[in-house]
Design a protein around this motif. Structure first.
Motif, PDB file in Angstrom:
ATOM      1  N   VAL A 158       0.839  -1.204   0.000  1.00 42.63           N
ATOM      2  CA  VAL A 158       0.000   0.000   0.000  1.00 42.63           C
ATOM      3  C   VAL A 158       0.869   1.248   0.000  1.00 42.63           C
ATOM      4  CG1 VAL A 158      -1.658   1.329   1.368  1.00 42.63           C
ATOM      5  CG2 VAL A 158      -2.006  -1.128   0.999  1.00 42.63           C
ATOM      6  N   GLY A 159       1.983   1.220   0.733  1.00 42.14           N
ATOM      7  CA  GLY A 159       2.914   2.344   0.674  1.00 42.14           C
ATOM      8  C   GLY A 159       3.416   2.587  -0.733  1.00 42.14           C
ATOM      9  N   VAL A 160       3.648   1.503  -1.469  1.00 41.70           N
ATOM     10  CA  VAL A 160       4.075   1.606  -2.865  1.00 41.70           C
ATOM     11  C   VAL A 160       2.955   2.182  -3.732  1.00 41.70           C
ATOM     12  CG1 VAL A 160       4.576   0.207  -4.920  1.00 41.70           C
ATOM     13  CG2 VAL A 160       5.839  -0.182  -2.787  1.00 41.70           C
ATOM     14  N   THR A 210      -2.589   3.023   4.822  1.00 44.39           N
ATOM     15  CA  THR A 210      -2.385   1.757   5.524  1.00 44.39           C
ATOM     16  C   THR A 210      -3.071   0.620   4.771  1.00 44.39           C
ATOM     17  OG1 THR A 210      -4.385   1.928   6.874  1.00 44.39           O
ATOM     18  CG2 THR A 210      -2.373   2.965   7.745  1.00 44.39           C
ATOM     19  N   ALA A 211      -2.572  -0.591   5.015  1.00 45.68           N
ATOM     20  CA  ALA A 211      -3.213  -1.769   4.434  1.00 45.68           C
ATOM     21  C   ALA A 211      -4.632  -1.923   4.970  1.00 45.68           C
ATOM     22  CB  ALA A 211      -2.383  -3.014   4.741  1.00 45.68           C
ATOM     23  N   GLU A 212      -4.838  -1.560   6.224  1.00 48.57           N
ATOM     24  CA  GLU A 212      -6.184  -1.657   6.807  1.00 48.57           C
ATOM     25  C   GLU A 212      -7.171  -0.788   6.044  1.00 48.57           C
ATOM     26  OE1 GLU A 212      -8.473  -0.995  11.116  1.00 48.57           O
ATOM     27  OE2 GLU A 212      -6.370  -0.387  10.862  1.00 48.57           O
ATOM     28  N   TYR A 214      -6.889   0.195   2.903  1.00 51.35           N
ATOM     29  CA  TYR A 214      -7.071  -0.419   1.585  1.00 51.35           C
ATOM     30  C   TYR A 214      -8.085  -1.554   1.662  1.00 51.35           C
ATOM     31  CZ  TYR A 214      -5.897  -2.984  -2.705  1.00 51.35           C
ATOM     32  OH  TYR A 214      -5.965  -3.651  -3.907  1.00 51.35           O
ATOM     33  N   HIS A 215      -7.868  -2.475   2.584  1.00 54.48           N
ATOM     34  CA  HIS A 215      -8.743  -3.644   2.681  1.00 54.48           C
ATOM     35  C   HIS A 215     -10.165  -3.253   3.108  1.00 54.48           C
ATOM     36  CE1 HIS A 215      -5.698  -6.526   1.720  1.00 54.48           C
ATOM     37  NE2 HIS A 215      -4.922  -6.178   2.725  1.00 54.48           N
ATOM     38  N   SER A 216     -10.291  -2.199   3.908  1.00 59.23           N
ATOM     39  CA  SER A 216     -11.621  -1.742   4.310  1.00 59.23           C
ATOM     40  C   SER A 216     -12.403  -1.233   3.102  1.00 59.23           C
ATOM     41  CB  SER A 216     -11.508  -0.634   5.365  1.00 59.23           C
ATOM     42  OG  SER A 216     -10.993  -1.145   6.571  1.00 59.23           O
ATOM     43  N   LEU A 217     -11.724  -0.505   2.227  1.00 56.68           N
ATOM     44  CA  LEU A 217     -12.399  -0.010   1.026  1.00 56.68           C
ATOM     45  C   LEU A 217     -12.822  -1.170   0.127  1.00 56.68           C
ATOM     46  CD1 LEU A 217     -13.334   2.238  -0.871  1.00 56.68           C
ATOM     47  CD2 LEU A 217     -11.018   2.277  -1.845  1.00 56.68           C
ATOM     48  N   VAL A 218     -11.933  -2.130  -0.074  1.00 54.09           N
ATOM     49  CA  VAL A 218     -12.261  -3.291  -0.910  1.00 54.09           C
ATOM     50  C   VAL A 218     -13.447  -4.041  -0.321  1.00 54.09           C
ATOM     51  CG1 VAL A 218     -11.437  -5.530  -1.719  1.00 54.09           C
ATOM     52  CG2 VAL A 218      -9.938  -3.524  -1.865  1.00 54.09           C
ATOM     53  N   SER A 219     -13.449  -4.232   0.988  1.00 51.62           N
ATOM     54  CA  SER A 219     -14.564  -4.930   1.641  1.00 51.62           C
ATOM     55  C   SER A 219     -15.868  -4.171   1.471  1.00 51.62           C
ATOM     56  CB  SER A 219     -14.259  -5.122   3.132  1.00 51.62           C
ATOM     57  OG  SER A 219     -13.148  -5.974   3.316  1.00 51.62           O
ATOM     58  N   ALA A 220     -15.805  -2.852   1.573  1.00 53.44           N
ATOM     59  CA  ALA A 220     -17.018  -2.042   1.411  1.00 53.44           C
ATOM     60  C   ALA A 220     -17.535  -2.122  -0.025  1.00 53.44           C
ATOM     61  CB  ALA A 220     -16.730  -0.589   1.789  1.00 53.44           C
ATOM     62  N   MET A 221     -16.642  -2.144  -0.997  1.00 52.87           N
ATOM     63  CA  MET A 221     -17.048  -2.268  -2.396  1.00 52.87           C
ATOM     64  C   MET A 221     -17.764  -3.598  -2.643  1.00 52.87           C
ATOM     65  SD  MET A 221     -13.839  -0.697  -4.544  1.00 52.87           S
ATOM     66  CE  MET A 221     -13.719   1.068  -4.857  1.00 52.87           C
ATOM     67  N   ILE A 222     -17.215  -4.668  -2.083  1.00 52.98           N
ATOM     68  CA  ILE A 222     -17.845  -5.977  -2.255  1.00 52.98           C
ATOM     69  C   ILE A 222     -19.179  -6.026  -1.518  1.00 52.98           C
ATOM     70  CG2 ILE A 222     -17.601  -8.451  -1.799  1.00 52.98           C
ATOM     71  CD1 ILE A 222     -14.527  -8.004  -2.076  1.00 52.98           C
ATOM     72  N   ALA A 223     -19.212  -5.491  -0.308  1.00 48.09           N
ATOM     73  CA  ALA A 223     -20.446  -5.500   0.480  1.00 48.09           C
ATOM     74  C   ALA A 223     -21.557  -4.690  -0.173  1.00 48.09           C
ATOM     75  CB  ALA A 223     -20.166  -4.957   1.886  1.00 48.09           C
TER      76      ALA A 223
END
Length: 386
Positions: A158-160, A210-212, A214-223
């Motif tokens: 995510v930093g990258v 943060t990775a958290e 990133y993953h929160s956004l992906v989870s929200a998109m799927i949800a």
């Protein structure tokens, strides 16, 4: 040294007319019949059926894509760019040989120069996509080059991603190879970059930190129910949901395999440079998604023939200057990886002869026939030029 793997989306076309041909299933069957048993992770030894689970074999396959007129190849990870180039060419050769048995040729082009009708592969997932996304799915016949670069953790990844966003349009400009759509000149160097933006998750992203996050956004998109799963995250750069890599997805597939290797080397240089900045606590460039979209549009419209937008100043400047800035930005990483000479040489060639879009238009100007454009692409894809 970071490993790099490449995925290429390739079109299957009629050997006579040059129009896309719906023979992916037969091509994959012939590729599987020709494959030797997989005894190790080398590119040439991996069976071509595409039936391997992603976690069993890290790349090395020929697989289905969304449409019956297309297949996808992917290499195993490499640290050496010469070996990566051999892998790219080996998988192209396997695809070409199998497609020939099916009565087709293979071209590496971001879009089909000639008109095409939808022929969706009959997998339940793809049929669900047709029902859910309609014309966006049925018209989606595009060819991209996806580059996987290894990272140590999701946090580093995510930093990258946060720190390479402004440079990704330069990769698009260099690789642009899709000027035609449904038989017409679109005026874009990369019309693929326009077509892909129909998907709700495609394009540049905001800063995650943060990775958290990133993953929160992906989870929200799927949800939300708009997308089905992580496989439908089509960000310009994303964390791979299969491998410990950052997957950079912005480039058109390149007709010349040497240009593919160039894009891969630039991607690794960007990841190395961004990871070092992240570890040092250096802030990413302050770029909004709105500005990143403008920068990507400019790159897709004009490629390397006009201006690009400087990610550091937001000023429009000649493309070759921005390309030089990118190389200077990542030069220490290129030098450490042994890629500096390769990058300098291949960029000089592209700036002299033009990118894929310029090549396609030049051929059309010569003969006036899009079928000749397709034939030239097939020759370049196979590496048969002198």
């Amino acid at each position: 040294m970071r490993t790099v793997g490449v995925e290429e989306e390739l079109l299957l076309v009629d050997a006579e007319s040059g129009r896309p041909l719906s023979v992916a299933a037969r091509t994959l069957q012939y590729a599987a019949e020709a494959a030797e048993p997989a005894e190790d992770a080398g590119d040439a030894s991996i069976a071509a059926s595409g039936e391997f689970a992603p976690d069993e074999v890290p790349g090395g396959s020929i697989e289905h894509e969304l449409q019956q007129q297309q297949i996808e190849t992917d290499t195993v990870p490499h640290t050496d760019m010469a070996a990566l180039g051999e892998g790219v060419r080996a998988w192209r050769d396997q695809a070409i040989t199998a497609a020939r048995r099916a009565g087709a040729r293979v071209i590496a082009s971001g879009t089909s120069p000639l008109p095409v009708e939808a022929a969706i592969v009959g997998k339940p997932r793809y049929l669900q996509m047709v029902e859910h996304f309609g014309l966006t799915t049925t018209e989606q016949l595009t060819g991209a080059c996806h580059v996987h670069v290894s990272v140590e953790s999701d946090d580093e990844g995510v930093g990258v991603i946060d720190r390479i966003r402004g440079w990704l349009p330069v990769l698009l400009a260099l690789s642009a190879n899709s000027p035609f759509w449904q038989g017409e000149d679109t005026k874009y160097a990369s019309f693929r970059s326009q077509a892909i933006m129909r998907w709700p998750t495609a394009g540049p992203t905001e800063r995650f930190d943060t990775a958290e996050s990133y993953h929160s956004l992906v989870s929200a998109m799927i949800a939300s129910g708009v997308i089905f799963d992580k496989g439908m995250i089509y960000f310009d750069a994303r964390l791979s949901h299969h491998y410990p890599t950052v997957e950079i997805r912005v480039a058109d597939v390149c007709a010349d395999a040497a240009d593919t290797v160039l894009i891969a080397a630039l991607c690794r240089g960007l990841v190395d440079t961004a990871a070092a900045e992240w570890r040092a606590g250096e802030e990413p460039l302050a770029l909004s998604v709105a500005m990143l979209r403008v920068m990507s549009w400019q790159a897709g419209r004009f490629g390397i023939e006009g201006n690009l937008i400087d990610p550091q100043t937001l000023a429009a400047r000649p493309a070759r200057e921005i390309v030089a800035d990118l190389v200077d930005h990542i030069r220490p990483a290129l030098r450490e990886n042994g890629d500096e000479e390769l990058v300098e040489r291949q960029i000089a060639q592209i700036l002299e002869r033009g990118n894929g879009a310029m090549r396609q238009r030049t051929m059309l100007e010569k003969t006036g026939q899009l079928s000749d454009v397709v034939a030239d692409l097939a020759t370049a894809t196979a590496g048969l030029e002198g």
